[in-house]
Motif scaffolding. Structure first.
Motif, mmCIF file in Angstrom:
data_model
loop_
_atom_site.group_PDB
_atom_site.id
_atom_site.type_symbol
_atom_site.label_atom_id
_atom_site.label_comp_id
_atom_site.label_asym_id
_atom_site.label_seq_id
_atom_site.Cartn_x
_atom_site.Cartn_y
_atom_site.Cartn_z
ATOM 1 N N GLY A 244 0.778 -1.226 0.000
ATOM 2 C CA GLY A 244 0.000 0.000 0.000
ATOM 3 C C GLY A 244 0.813 1.281 0.000
ATOM 4 O O GLY A 244 0.306 2.332 0.382
ATOM 5 N N ILE A 245 2.071 1.226 -0.423
ATOM 6 C CA ILE A 245 2.905 2.433 -0.484
ATOM 7 C C ILE A 245 3.087 2.824 -1.928
ATOM 8 O O ILE A 245 3.462 2.019 -2.776
ATOM 9 N N LYS A 246 2.829 4.091 -2.242
ATOM 10 C CA LYS A 246 3.003 4.577 -3.592
ATOM 11 C C LYS A 246 4.495 4.765 -3.886
ATOM 12 O O LYS A 246 5.235 5.280 -3.071
ATOM 13 N N ALA A 247 4.900 4.407 -5.063
ATOM 14 C CA ALA A 247 6.314 4.495 -5.452
ATOM 15 C C ALA A 247 6.611 5.740 -6.260
ATOM 16 O O ALA A 247 7.638 5.850 -6.886
ATOM 17 N N GLY A 248 5.733 6.714 -6.238
ATOM 18 C CA GLY A 248 5.953 7.940 -6.999
ATOM 19 C C GLY A 248 5.319 7.845 -8.372
ATOM 20 O O GLY A 248 4.578 6.915 -8.689
ATOM 21 N N LYS A 249 5.670 8.820 -9.231
ATOM 22 C CA LYS A 249 5.027 8.863 -10.537
ATOM 23 C C LYS A 249 5.458 7.696 -11.412
ATOM 24 O O LYS A 249 6.534 7.128 -11.254
ATOM 25 N N ARG A 250 4.597 7.349 -12.345
ATOM 26 C CA ARG A 250 4.848 6.217 -13.225
ATOM 27 C C ARG A 250 6.058 6.490 -14.104
ATOM 28 O O ARG A 250 6.300 7.608 -14.538
ATOM 29 N N ALA A 251 6.845 5.455 -14.364
ATOM 30 C CA ALA A 251 8.034 5.599 -15.202
ATOM 31 C C ALA A 251 7.636 6.085 -16.592
ATOM 32 O O ALA A 251 6.613 5.688 -17.149
ATOM 33 N N ARG A 252 8.456 6.946 -17.135
ATOM 34 C CA ARG A 252 8.184 7.498 -18.457
ATOM 35 C C ARG A 252 8.341 6.411 -19.520
ATOM 36 O O ARG A 252 9.321 5.665 -19.518
ATOM 37 N N PRO A 253 7.396 6.295 -20.444
ATOM 38 C CA PRO A 253 7.512 5.268 -21.488
ATOM 39 C C PRO A 253 8.584 5.623 -22.509
ATOM 40 O O PRO A 253 8.869 6.795 -22.756
ATOM 41 N N ARG A 254 9.169 4.591 -23.103
ATOM 42 C CA ARG A 254 10.142 4.807 -24.157
ATOM 43 C C ARG A 254 9.465 5.431 -25.364
ATOM 44 O O ARG A 254 8.294 5.180 -25.654
ATOM 45 N N SER A 255 10.192 6.252 -26.086
ATOM 46 C CA SER A 255 9.635 6.914 -27.270
ATOM 47 C C SER A 255 9.391 5.900 -28.381
ATOM 48 O O SER A 255 10.187 4.972 -28.593
ATOM 49 N N GLY A 256 8.290 6.112 -29.093
ATOM 50 C CA GLY A 256 7.939 5.243 -30.204
ATOM 51 C C GLY A 256 8.582 5.684 -31.503
ATOM 52 O O GLY A 256 9.250 6.721 -31.584
ATOM 53 N N GLU A 257 8.348 4.910 -32.538
ATOM 54 C CA GLU A 257 8.961 5.179 -33.840
ATOM 55 C C GLU A 257 8.546 6.537 -34.392
ATOM 56 O O GLU A 257 9.345 7.232 -35.018
ATOM 57 N N TRP A 258 7.291 6.912 -34.170
ATOM 58 C CA TRP A 258 6.815 8.198 -34.677
ATOM 59 C C TRP A 258 7.584 9.349 -34.037
ATOM 60 O O TRP A 258 8.017 10.286 -34.726
ATOM 61 N N ASP A 259 7.768 9.289 -32.717
ATOM 62 C CA ASP A 259 8.480 10.357 -32.021
ATOM 63 C C ASP A 259 9.925 10.451 -32.488
ATOM 64 O O ASP A 259 10.461 11.546 -32.689
ATOM 65 N N VAL A 260 10.556 9.311 -32.672
ATOM 66 C CA VAL A 260 11.949 9.303 -33.119
ATOM 67 C C VAL A 260 12.060 9.871 -34.530
ATOM 68 O O VAL A 260 12.955 10.665 -34.832
ATOM 69 N N ALA A 261 11.128 9.466 -35.395
ATOM 70 C CA ALA A 261 11.141 9.976 -36.769
ATOM 71 C C ALA A 261 10.929 11.489 -36.784
ATOM 72 O O ALA A 261 11.560 12.212 -37.574
ATOM 73 N N ASP A 262 10.034 11.975 -35.914
ATOM 74 C CA ASP A 262 9.782 13.408 -35.837
ATOM 75 C C ASP A 262 11.030 14.161 -35.370
ATOM 76 O O ASP A 262 11.388 15.209 -35.919
ATOM 77 N N MET A 263 11.705 13.628 -34.360
ATOM 78 C CA MET A 263 12.928 14.252 -33.857
ATOM 79 C C MET A 263 13.971 14.363 -34.960
ATOM 80 O O MET A 263 14.565 15.428 -35.187
#
Length: 310
Positions: A244-263
């Protein structure tokens, strides 16, 4: 007189690391370990987030530092000696007159004899901020795009030489642009990390009478960490959840192919379009002369015993 500047972690940061040897070059013999007088180095440290950590009874000297971060400006009393600040935004923020505006002292690197002959210019560089460095393999992406990777954690003198030899620099690190401008390397400012701070760039640019243009590059995320470490962290979070202890905010997801292509697409666009900036040479010369004169006044005052321990 003791030098103080920001040291964010143990891995180094180009703009802060310049302080390690810059002041001994422009003001030989000025510094020692006597903290009865503090020289604030280069960086956005003329704010209470930093100055409240300094000895309360010490004299403080400001010569090119910038302000604007958390905590507000320091309360200035007779222990403060203002020889000049980084730019007009810092002056206004701190309640100082515009006559105190110098520029970032790192621009004086162009005066250093060891950087007088850097050889022919070749290639376009890319320099992320340390905030972005651990989120993505920027070195790999840089190679894929035909750019030269400039690591903000590398040894500072070598980085100065590399920037001075480039035909152009795309940079998220402000001191990458500052050094590039000093050596007349055209540069492009890009914001990647969510915490990208435009105000300090505008402060410096305004000291040269230059308007800033910022370009956005998508913030991508795929941190370099081992599979075993991910498993351990996942097990810890699961265990905390069960009790019952919160571990903080959820881990950030890895970037997908669309995000990488946009970058990559945005970086390619900057490479092709070349929307470079460079300050006016005459305004740069005037700002450098103001800064040289401020350092000369400081050296004269120190030699006369103005800051001697009483």
């Amino acid at each position: 007189m003791k030098l103080e500047y920001s040291r964010p972690g143990s891995h180094g940061n180009f703009g802060d690391d310049l302080n390690e040897w810059f002041w001994d070059e422009v003001a030989p013999g000025l510094l020692d370990d006597d903290d009865s007088t503090i020289l604030l180095g280069m960086g956005t440290i003329f704010s209470r987030w930093f100055t409240d950590q300094l000895p309360a009874d010490s004299q403080k000297i400001v010569i090119g530092s910038g302000g604007g971060k958390a905590g507000g400006p320091p309360h200035l009393d007779d222990k403060w000696h203002i020889y000049g600040v980084r730019g007009p935004l810092t002056a206004a923020y701190s309640g100082l007159g515009q006559e105190t505006v110098l520029t970032d002292p790192a621009m004086l690197l162009r005066d250093f004899p060891e950087f007088s002959d850097l050889g022919p210019r070749r290639g376009i560089g890319f320099m992320p901020h340390i905030w972005s460095l651990d989120h993505w393999d920027w070195e790999k992406t840089t190679r894929e795009l035909g750019l030269e990777f400039i690591n903000p954690r590398d040894e500072a003198k070598g980085t100065v030489r590399r920037i001075g030899r480039l035909e152009g620099l795309i940079t998220e690190a402000m001191h990458g642009a500052i050094v590039a401008d000093a050596f007349r390397t055209p540069w492009i400012a890009v914001g990647i990390a969510p915490g990208f701070e435009t105000s300090k760039w505008c402060d410096w640019a305004a000291s040269l009478g230059m308007a800033m243009t910022f370009h956005s590059v998508r913030d991508v995320y795929a941190p370099k960490r081992s599979t075993s470490l991910r498993i351990i962290k996942g097990a810890i979070k699961e265990g905390l959840h069960r009790v019952g202890i919160k571990a903080g905010k959820r881990a950030r997801p890895r970037s997908g192919e669309w995000d990488v292509a946009d970058m990559k697409g945005r970086l390619r666009s900057l490479i092709e379009q070349k929307p470079y900036q460079l300050s006016d040479e005459a305004k740069l010369d005037a700002a450098l002369e103001r800064t040289r004169q401020a350092i000369a006044r400081l050296r004269q005052d120190a030699a006369s015993g103005k800051f001697a321990r009483k």
